[in-house]
Design a protein around this motif. Structure first.
Motif, PDB file in Angstrom:
ATOM      1  N   PRO A   1       0.841  -1.207   0.000  1.00  0.00           N
ATOM      2  CA  PRO A   1       0.000   0.000   0.000  1.00  0.00           C
ATOM      3  C   PRO A   1       0.871   1.251   0.000  1.00  0.00           C
ATOM      4  O   PRO A   1       2.027   1.221   0.448  1.00  0.00           O
ATOM      5  N   PRO A   2       0.373   2.345  -0.511  1.00  0.00           N
ATOM      6  CA  PRO A   2       1.164   3.583  -0.510  1.00  0.00           C
ATOM      7  C   PRO A   2       1.506   4.016   0.918  1.00  0.00           C
ATOM      8  O   PRO A   2       0.753   3.771   1.862  1.00  0.00           O
ATOM      9  N   LYS A   3       2.643   4.686   1.029  1.00  0.00           N
ATOM     10  CA  LYS A   3       3.135   5.080   2.345  1.00  0.00           C
ATOM     11  C   LYS A   3       3.251   6.601   2.409  1.00  0.00           C
ATOM     12  O   LYS A   3       3.704   7.253   1.471  1.00  0.00           O
ATOM     13  N   VAL A   4       2.846   7.174   3.543  1.00  0.00           N
ATOM     14  CA  VAL A   4       2.989   8.619   3.762  1.00  0.00           C
ATOM     15  C   VAL A   4       4.463   8.917   4.047  1.00  0.00           C
ATOM     16  O   VAL A   4       5.054   8.355   4.981  1.00  0.00           O
ATOM     17  N   VAL A   5       5.071   9.781   3.237  1.00  0.00           N
ATOM     18  CA  VAL A   5       6.480  10.113   3.408  1.00  0.00           C
ATOM     19  C   VAL A   5       6.680  11.563   3.846  1.00  0.00           C
ATOM     20  O   VAL A   5       7.806  12.035   3.969  1.00  0.00           O
ATOM     21  N   GLY A   6       5.601  12.268   4.043  1.00  0.00           N
ATOM     22  CA  GLY A   6       5.705  13.667   4.457  1.00  0.00           C
ATOM     23  C   GLY A   6       4.413  14.399   4.148  1.00  0.00           C
ATOM     24  O   GLY A   6       3.406  13.789   3.743  1.00  0.00           O
ATOM     25  N   TYR A   7       4.468  15.705   4.309  1.00  0.00           N
ATOM     26  CA  TYR A   7       3.275  16.523   4.078  1.00  0.00           C
ATOM     27  C   TYR A   7       3.652  17.757   3.265  1.00  0.00           C
ATOM     28  O   TYR A   7       4.807  18.224   3.289  1.00  0.00           O
ATOM     29  N   GLU A   8       2.676  18.258   2.520  1.00  0.00           N
ATOM     30  CA  GLU A   8       2.896  19.453   1.710  1.00  0.00           C
ATOM     31  C   GLU A   8       1.793  20.460   1.973  1.00  0.00           C
ATOM     32  O   GLU A   8       0.607  20.112   1.974  1.00  0.00           O
ATOM     33  N   ALA A   9       2.192  21.706   2.181  1.00  0.00           N
ATOM     34  CA  ALA A   9       1.249  22.816   2.362  1.00  0.00           C
ATOM     35  C   ALA A   9       1.405  23.776   1.189  1.00  0.00           C
ATOM     36  O   ALA A   9       2.527  24.044   0.738  1.00  0.00           O
ATOM     37  N   SER A  10       0.283  24.271   0.697  1.00  0.00           N
ATOM     38  CA  SER A  10       0.307  25.212  -0.422  1.00  0.00           C
ATOM     39  C   SER A  10      -0.667  26.340  -0.140  1.00  0.00           C
ATOM     40  O   SER A  10      -1.794  26.112   0.328  1.00  0.00           O
ATOM     41  N   ASN A  11      -0.238  27.546  -0.429  1.00  0.00           N
ATOM     42  CA  ASN A  11      -1.083  28.715  -0.207  1.00  0.00           C
ATOM     43  C   ASN A  11      -0.927  29.660  -1.391  1.00  0.00           C
ATOM     44  O   ASN A  11       0.197  30.012  -1.767  1.00  0.00           O
ATOM     45  N   MET A  12      -2.028  30.032  -2.002  1.00  0.00           N
ATOM     46  CA  MET A  12      -1.999  30.947  -3.140  1.00  0.00           C
ATOM     47  C   MET A  12      -2.589  32.292  -2.739  1.00  0.00           C
ATOM     48  O   MET A  12      -3.534  32.363  -1.949  1.00  0.00           O
TER      49      MET A  12
END
Length: 240
Positions: A110-121
């Motif tokens: 199964p896919p594994k969480v390797v981190g997180y991404e935040a985006s703000n426009m």
């Protein structure tokens, strides 16, 4: 008694006849020949405002870390924009997201969480076009690493749109008169008029990588913006 019944019958017949005549009149009006023509009016104008959409994308081992770094860098970008003369009313958050980064490379797993991404426009209205290039440079230099486009327009497009409407009606009338004349009839009164359009034509959007923008002054030319209006007019036709 009999006279009263006759009178009532006559009144009923008169009423029915009036209704029938009204229906026939309406049918005759509907059956009259008509012509419907669409005219386009277009006005070109020098823009006095630009809208840019840029943002910050950051990554972190946790959602909190990604969001904290994003907030820090975005605060620096906003501070530079305000220092460059952009008013607070011309700054608006237009997109905020936070989610996991997934690793799909492991076969059969199964896919594994390797981190997180935040985006703000942030959407920015620039009312001084002479400062536009410098604003882009400063924003990118202070952390904006996503650039979603640039468009130009008018702060108040009322006059341009009104001129386009007048031009559209004149064009429709010209075409209708020509067609009616060719058919040997004349234009009667206008029966209906509708409008569509009114938004500026899409302008080529200036897109360039954030790294390249940071490395050189950004040349920007506003050119012209076009506002187009379509007006559809229906005339009654009459024999000249």
């Amino acid at each position: 008694m009999r006279l009263t019944k006759v009178s009532m019958l006559a009144a009923g017949l008169a009423s029915a006849l009036a209704v029938q005549m009204a229906a026939l009149t309406a049918l005759a009006e509907t059956a009259k020949s008509r012509i419907t023509v669409t005219g386009e009016g277009r006005v070109d104008a020098r823009p006095d405002m630009a809208v840019i959409t840029l943002g910050v994308a950051t990554q972190g081992d946790t959602a909190a870390a990604a969001l904290a770094e994003n907030s820090r860098r975005l605060a620096a970008v906003l501070a530079q924009l305000k220092a460059a003369g952009v008013a607070e009313r011309d700054l608006q958050t237009s997109g905020l997201s936070l989610g996991p980064r997934m690793d799909y490379s492991r076969e059969g797993q199964p896919p594994k969480v390797v981190g997180y991404e935040a985006s703000n426009m942030v959407t920015v209205r620039v009312r001084d076009l002479t400062a536009l290039g410098g604003i882009l440079d400063k924003a990118v230099g202070d952390g904006a690493n996503t650039f979603h486009g640039l468009s130009f327009g008018l702060t108040d497009a009322t006059a341009a749109l009104d001129a386009a409407r007048v031009s559209a009606v004149k064009e429709a009338a010209r075409k209708a008169a020509m067609m009616a004349g060719a058919a040997g009839v004349a234009l009667g009164p206008v029966i209906e008029m509708t409008e569509s359009g009114g938004a500026p034509d899409p302008m080529p959007m200036y897109r360039k990588g954030a790294v390249a923008m940071a490395a050189e002054a950004v040349p920007v030319e506003g050119g012209e913006v076009s506002y187009a209006v379509n007006v559809t007019v229906t005339w009654e036709l009459a024999t000249p």
